[in-house]
Motif scaffolding. Sequence first.
Motif, PDB file in Angstrom:
ATOM      1  N   ILE A 155       0.883  -1.171   0.000  1.00 23.78           N
ATOM      2  CA  ILE A 155       0.000   0.000   0.000  1.00 23.78           C
ATOM      3  C   ILE A 155       0.913   1.210   0.000  1.00 23.78           C
ATOM      4  CG2 ILE A 155      -1.843   1.211   1.221  1.00 23.78           C
ATOM      5  CD1 ILE A 155      -2.622  -1.503   2.456  1.00 23.78           C
TER       6      ILE A 155
ATOM      7  N   ARG B  96       1.347  -7.140  -5.804  1.00 22.19           N
ATOM      8  CA  ARG B  96       0.327  -6.149  -6.129  1.00 22.19           C
ATOM      9  C   ARG B  96       0.620  -4.857  -5.384  1.00 22.19           C
ATOM     10  NH1 ARG B  96      -6.258  -5.745  -5.133  1.00 22.19           N
ATOM     11  NH2 ARG B  96      -6.366  -3.662  -6.050  1.00 22.19           N
TER      12      ARG B  96
ATOM     13  N   ILE C 131      -1.093  -1.169  -4.297  1.00 21.54           N
ATOM     14  CA  ILE C 131      -2.283  -0.324  -4.186  1.00 21.54           C
ATOM     15  C   ILE C 131      -1.808   1.111  -3.967  1.00 21.54           C
ATOM     16  CG2 ILE C 131      -4.318   0.233  -2.789  1.00 21.54           C
ATOM     17  CD1 ILE C 131      -4.614  -2.752  -2.214  1.00 21.54           C
TER      18      ILE C 131
ATOM     19  N   ALA D 278      -2.091   4.717  -2.801  1.00 19.13           N
ATOM     20  CA  ALA D 278      -2.909   5.337  -1.755  1.00 19.13           C
ATOM     21  C   ALA D 278      -2.641   6.827  -1.601  1.00 19.13           C
ATOM     22  CB  ALA D 278      -2.675   4.619  -0.429  1.00 19.13           C
TER      23      ALA D 278
ATOM     24  N   ARG E 178     -11.845   2.835   0.460  1.00 17.42           N
ATOM     25  CA  ARG E 178     -11.286   2.358  -0.819  1.00 17.42           C
ATOM     26  C   ARG E 178     -10.805   0.920  -0.732  1.00 17.42           C
ATOM     27  NH1 ARG E 178      -9.391   6.649  -4.001  1.00 17.42           N
ATOM     28  NH2 ARG E 178      -8.622   5.037  -5.422  1.00 17.42           N
ATOM     29  N   THR E 179     -10.093   0.606   0.358  1.00 21.64           N
ATOM     30  CA  THR E 179      -9.489  -0.720   0.508  1.00 21.64           C
ATOM     31  C   THR E 179      -9.598  -1.158   1.959  1.00 21.64           C
ATOM     32  OG1 THR E 179      -7.862  -0.198  -1.221  1.00 21.64           O
ATOM     33  CG2 THR E 179      -7.390  -2.093   0.196  1.00 21.64           C
TER      34      THR E 179
ATOM     35  N   VAL F  88      -8.129  -4.544   4.221  1.00 21.00           N
ATOM     36  CA  VAL F  88      -7.362  -5.784   4.253  1.00 21.00           C
ATOM     37  C   VAL F  88      -7.619  -6.463   5.592  1.00 21.00           C
ATOM     38  CG1 VAL F  88      -5.053  -6.798   4.116  1.00 21.00           C
ATOM     39  CG2 VAL F  88      -5.593  -4.747   2.782  1.00 21.00           C
TER      40      VAL F  88
ATOM     41  N   VAL G 230      -7.375  -8.942   0.746  1.00 15.73           N
ATOM     42  CA  VAL G 230      -8.133  -7.753   0.367  1.00 15.73           C
ATOM     43  C   VAL G 230      -9.627  -8.088   0.385  1.00 15.73           C
ATOM     44  CG1 VAL G 230      -8.553  -6.034  -1.417  1.00 15.73           C
ATOM     45  CG2 VAL G 230      -6.231  -6.883  -1.024  1.00 15.73           C
TER      46      VAL G 230
ATOM     47  N   VAL H  63     -12.084  -5.466   0.736  1.00 16.54           N
ATOM     48  CA  VAL H  63     -12.728  -4.379  -0.010  1.00 16.54           C
ATOM     49  C   VAL H  63     -11.689  -3.845  -0.981  1.00 16.54           C
ATOM     50  CG1 VAL H  63     -13.780  -2.092   0.104  1.00 16.54           C
ATOM     51  CG2 VAL H  63     -14.284  -3.782   1.883  1.00 16.54           C
ATOM     52  N   ASP H  64     -12.040  -3.772  -2.243  1.00 12.95           N
ATOM     53  CA  ASP H  64     -11.105  -3.375  -3.285  1.00 12.95           C
ATOM     54  C   ASP H  64     -11.756  -2.327  -4.187  1.00 12.95           C
ATOM     55  OD1 ASP H  64      -8.857  -3.306  -4.856  1.00 12.95           O
ATOM     56  OD2 ASP H  64      -9.191  -5.236  -5.836  1.00 12.95           O
ATOM     57  N   ARG H  65     -11.114  -1.174  -4.287  1.00  9.84           N
ATOM     58  CA  ARG H  65     -11.639  -0.076  -5.096  1.00  9.84           C
ATOM     59  C   ARG H  65     -13.080   0.280  -4.695  1.00  9.84           C
ATOM     60  NH1 ARG H  65      -8.807  -3.463  -8.589  1.00  9.84           N
ATOM     61  NH2 ARG H  65      -6.947  -2.510  -9.518  1.00  9.84           N
TER      62      ARG H  65
ATOM     63  N   THR I 153     -15.056  -7.737  -2.077  1.00  8.13           N
ATOM     64  CA  THR I 153     -14.485  -8.778  -2.934  1.00  8.13           C
ATOM     65  C   THR I 153     -15.149 -10.138  -2.713  1.00  8.13           C
ATOM     66  OG1 THR I 153     -12.784  -9.418  -1.323  1.00  8.13           O
ATOM     67  CG2 THR I 153     -12.251  -7.618  -2.866  1.00  8.13           C
TER      68      THR I 153
END
Length: 521
Positions: free
Chosen positions: A30, A67, A69, A71, A487-488, A490, A495, A497-499, A503
């Motif tokens: 992040i 990945r 993200i 922020a 937004r996210t 974890v 993850v 919640v994503d964008r 999920t």
Amino acid sequence: MKVALLLGIAAVSLGAAAAPLPPQKVDLLIRGGTIYTGSDAPFIGDVAISGDHIVSVSRHATVTAARIIEAKGMIVAPGFIDPHTHMGGDLASDDQARRLVPAFLMQGVTTAFIGNDGGGDPDVAKVLGSAKTKPVGINYAAWVGFGAIREKVVGEDNRAPTPEELARMKGLVASAMCQGALGLSTGLFYAPQSFAKTEEVIELAKEAGKRGGSYDSHIRDESSYTVGLVAAIDEAIRIGREGGLPAHISHIKALGVDVQGDAPKIIATINAARARGEKVTANQYPWSASGTSLVASLVPLWAQDGGRPALLKRFDDPSLAEKMHAGMVENLRKRGGADKLLIVEGKYKNRYLDAVAKEMNLAPVDAAIAVIRIGDPGTVSFNQSEADIAAFMQQPWVMTGSDASGGHPRVYGSFARKYDKYVKTDHVITLRQFIERSSSLTADTFGLAGRGHLRGGAYADVVVFDPRTYASRATYEQPALLAAGVRTVVVNGVVAVDRGAMTGKAAGRSIAHKPSAGSCN
């Protein structure tokens, strides 16, 4: 020759020192957000995560990530922890969508406590073990409930337990603690728990205290129903002191017209106890309306002796009618009147009691009795002052909670509303205070090892939210609207919640409290 040789050695040494190490590989980075760790001043930096743990929190992480993200412009904080909820049914549901608990995840809440108000199942091993067969979206820990134990052993009658019954209740608390309970929870306002004397509760609290637990209480009176707010606070502090364990006051408030404005007095009482070395804390939801049932709101406690069947018989007893009616009129006055009492379940959902009474062509209390005969719907009553809410919120020992229960917007919006209204708009507390009192204060108070902080080695529970748009959308009329601005999220490195969207991944875990060493042998 010697000079040339030395220069050559120096060059080799410098070359070896300058050779960069390969960057560490991580699962998730992040990057570039404003980080609030839960204990430090904010800074712009990166959070690196591998598996279910945080690898590092730094101004610049030298890693390669599977990945990334981005922020930038976002707030990055520890996943929020809710110490007072009624979400046990959701977490144990057969419906996977309910077990994900989107109302919490979409606010950034990654951990919740269940079993509050004395309702926690004494079979704590079963409650905690459920997550293995029914995956959940958030982490959870559980209280053992005084009410559940008392009903199991004594029933719903207004009487003291026999010595044998008291011993059995103490044994149930001890067993629950050894199964991983956080401690003992009570709801002394509610029958039949309200029938218990202070000394009875202390005896059970001692069993939790011996095993490193805490005492959590919906106190006996948040208003002027029975002993009064001040006496109820004193009782909670006494139970903690004599029980040998920290005392935690749930959804602290001054409820009703008789006690509005009493927050400074209550704060002084708690600060005095803390100054004596007693461990006293509280949680609070950021709403001026409380939530309970119509019976609990209006019916005198003496009339609830024996449960609902006995209550309905009393309604039909002419010798008790006048006494019951007078008691209900008085309780309605304390809550601010029929136009302040909103029914949120059943036939009269989203109707105020005064409107229901007008439709029935009855006085408000007679209309309430007619509704109770059908059932006991949830209610929302507007009974707190903003001055009291702000005064409690500013105390360093008051953490964020929701008291999440159906029909009230606090389920879907408590953490988001606290930020939007009391940080961003009203400036009652700072952003850092909001984050720490929604995460690290709760984790540290209740001994949740590895939770509530962003630091290397901690569990990877993280929320990323937009400070411009993070807000509650839930209202009293539409209480089930998801919050905006997250937004996210974890949970244990996954993850969830994503964008800004769920999920569907269920990465939560049950958290068993570890009893004191040697206390369960």
